[in-house]
Design an enzyme around this catalytic site. Structure first.
Site, PDB file in Angstrom:
ATOM      1  N   ARG A 194      10.824  -1.682  11.722  1.00 54.98           N
ATOM      2  CA  ARG A 194       9.750  -1.317  12.651  1.00 54.98           C
ATOM      3  C   ARG A 194       9.557  -2.422  13.690  1.00 54.98           C
ATOM      4  O   ARG A 194       9.633  -3.602  13.359  1.00 54.98           O
ATOM      5  CB  ARG A 194       8.443  -1.117  11.872  1.00 54.98           C
ATOM      6  CG  ARG A 194       8.379   0.193  11.163  1.00 54.98           C
ATOM      7  CD  ARG A 194       7.251   0.272  10.152  1.00 54.98           C
ATOM      8  NE  ARG A 194       5.999  -0.341  10.554  1.00 54.98           N
ATOM      9  CZ  ARG A 194       4.906  -0.363   9.790  1.00 54.98           C
ATOM     10  NH1 ARG A 194       4.910   0.190   8.595  1.00 54.98           N
ATOM     11  NH2 ARG A 194       3.805  -0.925  10.207  1.00 54.98           N
TER      12      ARG A 194
ATOM     13  N   ARG B 225      11.740  -5.932   5.328  1.00 56.33           N
ATOM     14  CA  ARG B 225      11.417  -4.512   5.111  1.00 56.33           C
ATOM     15  C   ARG B 225      12.184  -3.602   6.064  1.00 56.33           C
ATOM     16  O   ARG B 225      12.269  -3.872   7.256  1.00 56.33           O
ATOM     17  CB  ARG B 225       9.912  -4.318   5.320  1.00 56.33           C
ATOM     18  CG  ARG B 225       9.460  -2.893   5.171  1.00 56.33           C
ATOM     19  CD  ARG B 225       7.993  -2.793   4.892  1.00 56.33           C
ATOM     20  NE  ARG B 225       7.153  -2.966   6.063  1.00 56.33           N
ATOM     21  CZ  ARG B 225       5.832  -2.836   6.045  1.00 56.33           C
ATOM     22  NH1 ARG B 225       5.208  -2.586   4.920  1.00 56.33           N
ATOM     23  NH2 ARG B 225       5.134  -2.999   7.145  1.00 56.33           N
TER      24      ARG B 225
ATOM     25  N   ARG C  61      -0.573  -9.264  13.720  1.00 60.45           N
ATOM     26  CA  ARG C  61      -1.144  -8.262  12.810  1.00 60.45           C
ATOM     27  C   ARG C  61      -1.921  -8.933  11.672  1.00 60.45           C
ATOM     28  O   ARG C  61      -2.972  -8.454  11.254  1.00 60.45           O
ATOM     29  CB  ARG C  61      -0.033  -7.385  12.225  1.00 60.45           C
ATOM     30  CG  ARG C  61       0.492  -6.372  13.222  1.00 60.45           C
ATOM     31  CD  ARG C  61       1.749  -5.701  12.720  1.00 60.45           C
ATOM     32  NE  ARG C  61       1.537  -4.820  11.603  1.00 60.45           N
ATOM     33  CZ  ARG C  61       2.476  -4.488  10.714  1.00 60.45           C
ATOM     34  NH1 ARG C  61       3.690  -4.980  10.829  1.00 60.45           N
ATOM     35  NH2 ARG C  61       2.199  -3.672   9.736  1.00 60.45           N
TER      36      ARG C  61
ATOM     37  N   LYS D 137       0.841  -1.215   0.000  1.00 60.56           N
ATOM     38  CA  LYS D 137       0.000   0.000   0.000  1.00 60.56           C
ATOM     39  C   LYS D 137       0.872   1.260   0.000  1.00 60.56           C
ATOM     40  O   LYS D 137       0.676   2.158  -0.807  1.00 60.56           O
ATOM     41  CB  LYS D 137      -0.918   0.014   1.240  1.00 60.56           C
ATOM     42  CG  LYS D 137      -1.866  -1.176   1.316  1.00 60.56           C
ATOM     43  CD  LYS D 137      -2.862  -1.020   2.447  1.00 60.56           C
ATOM     44  CE  LYS D 137      -2.262  -1.006   3.832  1.00 60.56           C
ATOM     45  NZ  LYS D 137      -1.640  -2.277   4.257  1.00 60.56           N
TER      46      LYS D 137
ATOM     47  N   ARG E 164      -9.917   0.306   8.634  1.00 54.98           N
ATOM     48  CA  ARG E 164      -9.479  -1.050   8.992  1.00 54.98           C
ATOM     49  C   ARG E 164     -10.578  -1.823   9.700  1.00 54.98           C
ATOM     50  O   ARG E 164     -10.375  -2.997  10.013  1.00 54.98           O
ATOM     51  CB  ARG E 164      -8.262  -0.967   9.901  1.00 54.98           C
ATOM     52  CG  ARG E 164      -6.914  -1.129   9.193  1.00 54.98           C
ATOM     53  CD  ARG E 164      -5.838  -0.975  10.216  1.00 54.98           C
ATOM     54  NE  ARG E 164      -4.617  -1.643   9.930  1.00 54.98           N
ATOM     55  CZ  ARG E 164      -3.525  -1.029   9.451  1.00 54.98           C
ATOM     56  NH1 ARG E 164      -3.562   0.237   9.145  1.00 54.98           N
ATOM     57  NH2 ARG E 164      -2.417  -1.708   9.288  1.00 54.98           N
TER      58      ARG E 164
HETATM   59  P1  AMP Z   1       0.446   0.361   9.173  1.00 54.33           P
HETATM   60  O1  AMP Z   1       1.632   1.245   9.073  1.00 54.33           O
HETATM   61  O2  AMP Z   1      -0.693   0.797   8.298  1.00 54.33           O
HETATM   62  O3  AMP Z   1       0.779  -1.097   8.996  1.00 54.33           O
HETATM   63  O4  AMP Z   1      -0.106   0.527  10.678  1.00 54.33           O
HETATM   64  C1  AMP Z   1       0.690   0.180  11.786  1.00 54.33           C
HETATM   65  C2  AMP Z   1      -0.194   0.025  13.007  1.00 54.33           C
HETATM   66  O5  AMP Z   1      -0.850   1.268  13.295  1.00 54.33           O
HETATM   67  C3  AMP Z   1      -1.316  -0.982  12.878  1.00 54.33           C
HETATM   68  O6  AMP Z   1      -0.878  -2.325  13.115  1.00 54.33           O
HETATM   69  C4  AMP Z   1      -2.279  -0.487  13.959  1.00 54.33           C
HETATM   70  O7  AMP Z   1      -1.831  -0.824  15.254  1.00 54.33           O
HETATM   71  C5  AMP Z   1      -2.162   1.025  13.814  1.00 54.33           C
HETATM   72  N1  AMP Z   1      -3.146   1.538  12.824  1.00 54.33           N
HETATM   73  C6  AMP Z   1      -2.874   2.133  11.643  1.00 54.33           C
HETATM   74  N2  AMP Z   1      -4.001   2.464  11.011  1.00 54.33           N
HETATM   75  C7  AMP Z   1      -5.024   2.059  11.803  1.00 54.33           C
HETATM   76  C8  AMP Z   1      -6.437   2.086  11.682  1.00 54.33           C
HETATM   77  N3  AMP Z   1      -7.048   2.596  10.604  1.00 54.33           N
HETATM   78  N4  AMP Z   1      -7.169   1.580  12.706  1.00 54.33           N
HETATM   79  C9  AMP Z   1      -6.585   1.068  13.807  1.00 54.33           C
HETATM   80  N5  AMP Z   1      -5.257   0.993  13.981  1.00 54.33           N
HETATM   81  C10 AMP Z   1      -4.478   1.476  12.986  1.00 54.33           C
END
Ligand code: AMP
Length: 245
Positions: free
Chosen positions: A184, A151, A195, A39, A114
């Site tokens: 990360r 990554r 996740r 993404k 999400r």
């Molecule tokens: P990402 O970078 O999109 O993989 O997001 C990393 C983490 O941020 C996720 O595993 C969640 O803990 C939190 N997060 C990001 N976006 C959301 C969302 N829309 N709703 C809930 N938690 C989120």
């Protein structure tokens, strides 16, 4: 006859109004897909082509964590466990962001929504004013694990690289801004499994939600080479007229 001409005139006015509304209404592109499906990688060039900002809720949280804000502290406790941050927290942060002036012509959402509750809240907010395109990046869990475990992300600009498939020129520095590269915490194996579990349980149902509610969902096979996926994402976001060079 006069009545018929009157009707045709009225119809013309309505159609012209619809077209104008469509041309000027902001475009909201939702990039959906599990962690590691690409993404973020595709959102950046898509954002340049469409000239609308890329908004990643994960990046917004990480920015708050870096700045040690109360929101960052709260989000970190969920993120480090591989759990979702509660809906009301995400919604408050995201809605404040999309009200910024740079979002007037539209924006690309990466990592949001999400949950069904988040999708409904977004629908409620933008339904009457925006055009929506939802692009779902499909990929198997085994490929995701391989992708995420290699990554590395830039601490300054959040750009991602892969140690094997998309290596940076210098293993510890970002090609774009020379920021420091790091893995990360939530990309480490034990958190990643959680996740993916959370993704299938809470975010997976959004595919059916968007198919049912608006028919705007388009599927892209994200296991293909990067350039092919980007081409498909651009087309799916309904900008096929923009040439890819
Ligand atoms: P990402 O970078 O999109 O993989 O997001 C990393 C983490 O941020 C996720 O595993 C969640 O803990 C939190 N997060 C990001 N976006 C959301 C969302 N829309 N709703 C809930 N938690 C989120």
């Amino acid at each position: 006859m006069r009545r018929l001409i009157g009707w045709i005139f009225m119809l013309g006015v309505i159609v012209a109004g619809e077209l104008r509304a469509d041309e000027t209404s902001p475009l909201v592109v939702i990039l959906m897909g599990p962690p590691g499906s690409g993404k973020g990688t595709h959102a950046l060039p898509l954002s340049e082509r469409l000239q609308i900002p890329h908004i990643s809720t994960g990046d917004l949280f990480r920015d708050n964590i870096r700045k040690e804000t109360p929101l960052g502290k709260l989000a970190k406790s969920y993120m480090n466990q591989g759990n979702l941050v509660p809906d009301e927290v995400v919604l408050g942060m995201l809605f404040a962001r999309i009200e910024q002036p740079d979002c007037k012509k539209g924006y690309i959402l990466d990592g949001f929504p999400r949950t069904i509750a988040q999708a409904k809240a977004l629908d409620e907010k933008i339904r009457k004013t925006c055009q929506l395109a939802v692009v779902n990046l499909q990929i198997s869990d085994s490929l995701l694990i391989e992708r995420i475990s290699g990554r590395v992300s830039c601490k300054s600009c959040a750009r991602c690289f892969h140690t094997k498939y998309n290596p940076p020129k210098n293993p510890s520095k970002c090609d774009s801004c020379e920021g420091t590269l790091y893995q990360r915490d939530d990309d480490k194996a034990e958190v990643l499994t959680k996740r993916l579990e959370v993704y299938h349980e809470q975010t997976g149902p959004l595919v059916a939600y968007y198919q049912k509610t608006s028919g705007v969902l388009r599927e892209v096979d994200a296991s293909q080479p990067k350039e092919i996926v980007l081409q498909a994402v651009v087309e799916a976001a309904n900008v096929g007229t923009l040439a890819l060079n």
